[in-house]
Design an enzyme around this catalytic site. Structure first.
Site, PDB file in Angstrom:
ATOM      1  N   GLU A  31      -0.056  -1.576  -3.622  1.00 20.11           N
ATOM      2  CA  GLU A  31       0.452  -2.011  -2.273  1.00 20.11           C
ATOM      3  C   GLU A  31       0.109  -3.541  -2.551  1.00 20.11           C
ATOM      4  OE1 GLU A  31      -1.835  -2.583   2.186  1.00 20.11           O
ATOM      5  OE2 GLU A  31      -2.490  -1.950   0.227  1.00 20.11           O
ATOM      6  N   LYS A  82       5.531   0.046   6.162  1.00 20.21           N
ATOM      7  CA  LYS A  82       4.571   1.419   6.529  1.00 20.21           C
ATOM      8  C   LYS A  82       3.916   0.951   7.522  1.00 20.21           C
ATOM      9  CE  LYS A  82      -0.964   0.530   6.588  1.00 20.21           C
ATOM     10  NZ  LYS A  82      -2.407   0.139   5.517  1.00 20.21           N
ATOM     11  N   CYS A 104      -2.372   2.662   1.541  1.00 21.05           N
ATOM     12  CA  CYS A 104      -3.761   1.766   1.614  1.00 21.05           C
ATOM     13  C   CYS A 104      -3.962   3.369   2.369  1.00 21.05           C
ATOM     14  CB  CYS A 104      -3.273   0.950   2.979  1.00 21.05           C
ATOM     15  SG  CYS A 104      -5.214  -0.048   2.807  1.00 21.05           S
TER      16      CYS A 104
END
Length: 532
Positions: free
Chosen positions: A284, A345, A395
């Site tokens: 990320e 995301k 994440c």
């Protein structure tokens, strides 16, 4: 005639001891998720600590006291689980230490209110009959876990089921997921809390033990057949070679233009161009700048490098513009692609990637690069490469199995490999690394798909479809983890099938159905069998 409270048969316990035991049980519950000395989840400690809490609850003496004891237990458990948020707010965010402590305790106390509410409800609803009381306790625990996992964007980090990535209840993951495992653990914990010495001579108690053992053995055998094959073997995929990049860029320098940014740009550029594996994954925000902020040719050189040959790249990078908005994204480069693969995301981090209403005053007190990001869609397509369908998540998105499950709605496009790209360097060298690894392992168990993890500081690892860690790089070390992963096809697990269609609503319905039945039957069930 007045109706006695359902748990009146249990003598109330006064004095400070119940409060101390609630606190101890909560801290032990936190430790069970990732033992501070080694990082391993301890399934037996999770059940024992929950059993201790159930013992305290049975002697609460009333709904109000039960709720307050539940609040103490849950606040201690949750604060002991994600205490490392203090590091992100104080060490990296510059928030004064007392305020950071209050923020962690405030979050834990707020989320703990769900468990306080169901503790009070349990005292009001549960029948005296021990088996029925255990079922009601499990249903209410399930509702509290679901509420914490979904309300107010959801923060299910540290759910009890994550302690069971190994152990007898792990076999349930493919059928009922992490929340179902947590409910099963709660059922066993309440039965344990109500056990008596006389049960050793009670035929019905032994019949219950044998019945639970048979159910567990059946679930384990079903999982064994699904994973290993009992009859026709499952499809076998050729191993895929991996190069997982762990830059270990210091978090306090990661976004600094004079130190961390050039360090990251140079190191990841060198490793991406030198990698020989079939799939290369950088974590990320490995590239901490927008494409338009990079030197000309930087990103284009990577695209050209992977435009031909037998390699593909997944790269964490922010995308967007002031006019369009920004996204926390993954770019994918592979041969014969007309356009780069892109994943945005979906489940954003509160206070990190979006600022909840009325809380901008709080974020302005910290020196952290924050922003309001756009959300990607749920169920975005996978990267098709080397006969695999590779599905990224970013994440803490791997906390939300119900959202990953949407990708299994169409069997023809369901993932064969899951990939997590993370940076939890915000939380220092703490148990957060091991807790996150356990979360990914549970997702692998639920979907029976391997999970590959590429992180900035740890845990960079490969998890097979059995939930076992096959390769892992030490945390807080710069390097490349070279490994192999074997994709997994075939039929989706029962959990994947039902969660893809209905989300977590079947579990909500089950919890409310049991609680509703207990409400209807309160005062009428179990009193004649109070000695059972």
């Amino acid at each position: 005639m007045a109706v006695a409270p359902p748990l009146a048969a249990h003598a109330p316990r006064r004095g400070p001891l119940p409060w101390v035991l609630a606190l101890v049980a909560g801290l032990a519950q936190a430790a069970s998720l990732a033992w501070p000395w080694g990082g391993q989840p301890l399934w037996w400690l999770q059940i024992l600590s929950l059993g201790l809490w159930a013992h305290v609850l049975l002697g609460a003496g009333g709904t109000r006291r039960a709720g307050l004891l539940g609040w103490v237990f849950a606040t201690a458990w949750l604060a002991g689980t994600f205490w490392w948020l203090f590091i992100s707010m104080h060490t990296y965010g510059g928030l004064a230490a007392p305020l950071a402590v209050l923020a962690v305790l405030g979050l834990a106390a707020f989320l703990g209110s769900y468990y306080a509410a169901v503790s009070a409800c349990f005292w009001a609803l549960a029948p005296v009959h021990r088996a029925l009381a255990a079922i009601v306790f499990a249903a209410l625990w399930l509702l509290a876990e679901l509420a914490r996992g979904q309300w107010w964007t959801g923060f299910p980090w540290g759910a009890g089921g994550y302690a069971h990535v190994q152990g007898p209840l792990a076999a349930l993951a493919r059928s009922v997921g992490v929340y179902g495992i947590g409910a099963a653990a709660a059922l066993l914990a309440m039965l344990l809390a109500q056990a008596r010495r006389a049960d050793l001579r009670n035929a019905r108690a032994w019949a219950l033990v044998l019945a639970l053992t048979a159910v567990g053995a059946g679930a384990a055998w079903q999982r064994h057949c699904a994973v290993e094959g009992c009859g026709a073997p499952p499809p076998v995929h050729a191993p895929l070679s991996l190069a997982l990049l762990q830059g270990n860029i210091p978090q306090d320098e990661k976004f600094q233009p004079g130190s961390g940014v050039p360090m990251a740009l140079q190191w990841y550029y060198d490793q991406i161009h030198a990698a020989k594996a079939s799939l290369v994954v950088a974590p990320e925000t490995a590239i901490p700048l927008l494409p338009q902020q990079l030197v000309p040719g930087y990103l284009e050189g990577m695209a050209e490098r992977y435009a031909a040959g037998g390699q593909a790249l997944l790269l964490g990078i922010p995308l967007g513009s002031l006019e369009e908005g920004y996204t926390n994204s993954v770019l994918g480069f592979a041969p014969e692609q007309s356009q780069p693969y892109r994943y945005d995301k979906h489940h954003l981090v509160p206070f990190g990637e979006f600022i909840p209403p009325f809380f901008r005053w709080f974020t302005e007190m910290m020196n952290i690069p924050l922003g309001d990001f756009n959300r990607g869609a749920v169920g975005q397509p996978s990267l098709a490469w080397a006969g695999e369908r590779i599905a990224p998540n970013i994440c803490y998105e791997d906390l939300f199995g119900e959202e990953i499950g949407v990708r299994f709605l169409d069997p023809a496009s369901s993932p064969t490999i899951l990939v997590n790209l993370s940076n939890i360097g915000w939380f220092g060298n703490t148990v957060a690394v091991d807790q996150h690894l356990a979360i990914s392992r549970l997702r692998a168990l639920e979907f029976e798909r391997p999970m590959v993890r590429a992180t900035n500081t740890g845990a960079t690892a490969v998890i097979d479809h059995r939930g076992q860690v096959t390769h892992r790089m030490p945390a807080y070390q710069r390097g490349v983890l070279r490994a192999q992963v074997q994709g997994r096809g075939g039929a989706a697990t029962p959990y994947a099938r039902w969660v893809a269609r209905w989300g977590l609503w079947p579990l909500w319905a089950l919890g409310f159905a049991v609680a509703g039945l207990a409400w209807c039957l309160r005062g009428r069930t179990g009193r004649a069998r109070a000695g059972n």
